[in-house]
Design an enzyme around this catalytic site. Structure first.
Site, PDB file in Angstrom:
ATOM      1  N   ARG A  34       0.780  -1.237   0.000  1.00 46.26           N
ATOM      2  CA  ARG A  34       0.000   0.000   0.000  1.00 46.26           C
ATOM      3  C   ARG A  34       0.815   1.292   0.000  1.00 46.26           C
ATOM      4  O   ARG A  34       0.259   2.373   0.159  1.00 46.26           O
ATOM      5  CB  ARG A  34      -1.004   0.028   1.164  1.00 46.26           C
ATOM      6  N   ASP A  35       2.142   1.226  -0.200  1.00 50.41           N
ATOM      7  CA  ASP A  35       2.934   2.458  -0.297  1.00 50.41           C
ATOM      8  C   ASP A  35       4.165   2.231  -1.176  1.00 50.41           C
ATOM      9  O   ASP A  35       5.288   2.585  -0.808  1.00 50.41           O
ATOM     10  CB  ASP A  35       3.345   2.941   1.090  1.00 50.41           C
ATOM     11  N   LEU A  36       3.947   1.657  -2.356  1.00 55.92           N
ATOM     12  CA  LEU A  36       5.067   1.405  -3.253  1.00 55.92           C
ATOM     13  C   LEU A  36       5.493   2.697  -3.940  1.00 55.92           C
ATOM     14  O   LEU A  36       4.673   3.424  -4.498  1.00 55.92           O
ATOM     15  CB  LEU A  36       4.679   0.373  -4.325  1.00 55.92           C
ATOM     16  N   ASN A  84      10.816   3.550  -1.357  1.00 54.72           N
ATOM     17  CA  ASN A  84      10.585   2.367  -0.529  1.00 54.72           C
ATOM     18  C   ASN A  84      11.167   1.106  -1.153  1.00 54.72           C
ATOM     19  O   ASN A  84      10.804  -0.007  -0.787  1.00 54.72           O
ATOM     20  CB  ASN A  84       9.090   2.187  -0.253  1.00 54.72           C
TER      21      ASN A  84
END
Length: 100
Positions: free
Chosen positions: A47-49, A53
Site C-alpha cells: 500500500r505504499d510502493l 521504498n
C-alpha cells in the site's frame, strides 16, 4: 551474508548511477513483481510502493538487487475482501483514489 546493504533507495541509486539500461530495468521489474507476488500469496498488501521504498543491495555477483521496505501501511487482506481505505504518500496517490 553474501551482500552488503547499501543505504540508498532506488531513486538515489538512479540519480547516482545515471539512466539504467533496459536490461537492468527489466531485472528490477521482474524481481519486484516476484516479491509482490510472494507478499500477495501470503495475504499482504504493501500500500505504499514508490522508489523511495525500494532499497538496493549490492550482491557479490555485481548485480544490484531491489529490497522492499517500509511496511508501515501494509495490511493483511483476504482475496475476497475489498479494501476501500485511502492511504499512501500524498504525492504518489492516484487522483481516482482521492475522488473515491
Amino acid at each position: 551474508m553474501i551482500f552488503e546493504m547499501l543505504d540508498v533507495s532506488l531513486m538515489e541509486y538512479i540519480i547516482k548511477k545515471g539512466k539504467p539500461s533496459e536490461e537492468y530495468i527489466q531485472l528490477m521489474i521482474e524481481k519486484l513483481t516476484q516479491a509482490l507476488k510472494y507478499l500477495h500469496s501470503k495475504g499482504i498488501i504493501h500500500r505504499d510502493l514508490k522508489l523511495e521504498n525500494i532499497m538496493i543491495r549490492n550482491m557479490k555477483s555485481g548485480l544490484p538487487e531491489p529490497v522492499l521496505i517500509d511496511f508501515g501501511l501494509a495490511e493483511f487482506a483476504d482475496a475476497k475482501q475489498v479494501n476501500y481505505s485511502r492511504c499512501g504518500t500524498a504525492g504518489f496517490i492516484a487522483p481516482e483514489v482521492l475522488n473515491f
